[in-house]
Design a protein around this motif. Structure first.
Motif, PDB file in Angstrom:
ATOM      1  N   ASP A 269      -3.284   5.078  -1.941  1.00 37.63           N
ATOM      2  CA  ASP A 269      -4.140   5.762  -0.968  1.00 37.63           C
ATOM      3  C   ASP A 269      -3.889   7.270  -0.934  1.00 37.63           C
ATOM      4  OD1 ASP A 269      -5.474   6.783   1.229  1.00 37.63           O
ATOM      5  OD2 ASP A 269      -4.520   5.475   2.686  1.00 37.63           O
ATOM      6  N   PRO A 270      -4.725   8.061  -1.632  1.00 33.20           N
ATOM      7  CA  PRO A 270      -4.655   9.515  -1.495  1.00 33.20           C
ATOM      8  C   PRO A 270      -5.579  10.019  -0.380  1.00 33.20           C
ATOM      9  CG  PRO A 270      -6.104   8.968  -3.288  1.00 33.20           C
ATOM     10  CD  PRO A 270      -5.570   7.655  -2.738  1.00 33.20           C
TER      11      PRO A 270
ATOM     12  N   GLU B 188       0.855  -1.170   0.000  1.00 35.92           N
ATOM     13  CA  GLU B 188       0.000   0.000   0.000  1.00 35.92           C
ATOM     14  C   GLU B 188       0.895   1.226   0.000  1.00 35.92           C
ATOM     15  OE1 GLU B 188      -3.939   1.643   2.065  1.00 35.92           O
ATOM     16  OE2 GLU B 188      -2.445   0.959   3.497  1.00 35.92           O
ATOM     17  N   ILE B 189       0.601   2.156  -0.878  1.00 34.64           N
ATOM     18  CA  ILE B 189       1.324   3.414  -0.907  1.00 34.64           C
ATOM     19  C   ILE B 189       0.367   4.500  -0.432  1.00 34.64           C
ATOM     20  CG2 ILE B 189       2.473   5.117  -2.354  1.00 34.64           C
ATOM     21  CD1 ILE B 189       3.422   2.838  -4.127  1.00 34.64           C
TER      22      ILE B 189
ATOM     23  N   SER C 161      -6.246  -6.992  -9.257  1.00 34.64           N
ATOM     24  CA  SER C 161      -5.864  -7.071  -7.844  1.00 34.64           C
ATOM     25  C   SER C 161      -5.446  -5.724  -7.271  1.00 34.64           C
ATOM     26  CB  SER C 161      -4.712  -8.073  -7.669  1.00 34.64           C
ATOM     27  OG  SER C 161      -5.125  -9.353  -8.081  1.00 34.64           O
ATOM     28  N   GLY C 162      -5.618  -4.663  -8.025  1.00 30.50           N
ATOM     29  CA  GLY C 162      -5.245  -3.332  -7.570  1.00 30.50           C
ATOM     30  C   GLY C 162      -6.439  -2.581  -7.030  1.00 30.50           C
ATOM     31  N   SER C 163      -6.162  -1.512  -6.276  1.00 31.08           N
ATOM     32  CA  SER C 163      -7.252  -0.681  -5.767  1.00 31.08           C
ATOM     33  C   SER C 163      -6.766   0.742  -5.529  1.00 31.08           C
ATOM     34  CB  SER C 163      -7.833  -1.261  -4.474  1.00 31.08           C
ATOM     35  OG  SER C 163      -6.864  -1.265  -3.449  1.00 31.08           O
ATOM     36  N   LEU C 164      -7.729   1.644  -5.554  1.00 35.74           N
ATOM     37  CA  LEU C 164      -7.507   3.046  -5.241  1.00 35.74           C
ATOM     38  C   LEU C 164      -8.396   3.358  -4.052  1.00 35.74           C
ATOM     39  CD1 LEU C 164      -6.413   5.927  -6.002  1.00 35.74           C
ATOM     40  CD2 LEU C 164      -8.529   6.195  -7.322  1.00 35.74           C
TER      41      LEU C 164
END
Length: 194
Positions: free
Chosen positions: A34-35, A13-14, A53-56
């Motif tokens: 994660d903004p 997670e960034i 498999s990605g998420s925002l």
């Protein structure tokens, strides 16, 4: 998560503490971007790709993904808080905003798609002619003008597009209560008052 061909791998997670301005592409193959924690924006001049498999972590405040390049694309399905794309160059040429056919792009906040004028529009189109993509605008907030639209459906709320052209393949004209694209013509008087 890859920013212009560099980034983290695996299920990392960034968390963005400051706004992220990427002059190239953003690819989220897996992991989470994660903004939301610090309520920052993401500016991308290239293309956006969301892997299965990605998420925002889209957020619920002012977090906006701003597409600030010329012609750009979105691949994969993403949930955005706010999504923005503008055409700002007065050169008589449209920019293209291509969305992957068969995907749904959810916007929980404001959808802002703004061309500059009648000959500097955003050409919004599916990546495969004849196969539509969906904009799921859950909050209904929008600023949409000076577009040409091809192969797109609306969900969640109607999308009102002013000074825009329905090329083909939209759900404009579907019988209510179906959510749909609505193409409105605005007229104004130029000349004497009489």
């Amino acid at each position: 998560v890859v920013f212009n061909n560099t980034g983290a791998s695996g299920s990392d997670e960034i968390i963005l503490a400051d706004a992220l301005n990427v002059d190239g592409n953003i690819t989220i193959t897996d992991g989470n971007l994660d903004p939301d924690t610090y309520h920052v924006n993401i500016m991308v001049a290239g293309n956006w790709t969301m892997g299965a498999s990605g998420s925002l972590d889209a957020g619920t405040a002012s977090e906006t993904v701003i597409f600030d390049g010329g012609s750009q694309s979105i691949s994969g399905t993403t949930t955005f808080n706010n999504l923005s794309k503008s055409e700002t160059t007065n050169n008589g040429t449209d920019v293209t905003f291509t969305i992957q056919a068969g995907t749904t792009q959810t916007v929980n906040g404001t959808l802002s798609l703004s061309g500059l004028d009648g000959d500097d529009r955003i050409a919004l189109a599916s990546s495969s002619s004849g196969t539509f993509f969906v904009f799921n605008v859950t909050a209904g907030d929008q600023a949409v003008s000076y577009l040409t639209v091809q192969d797109s459906h609306a969900s969640g709320n109607d999308i009102l597009a002013t000074f825009s052209v329905n090329i083909s393949g939209t759900d404009s004209g579907d019988a209510p209560p179906t959510d749909q694209w609505i193409f409105a013509s605005n007229y104004y008087w130029v000349g004497a008052t009489n």
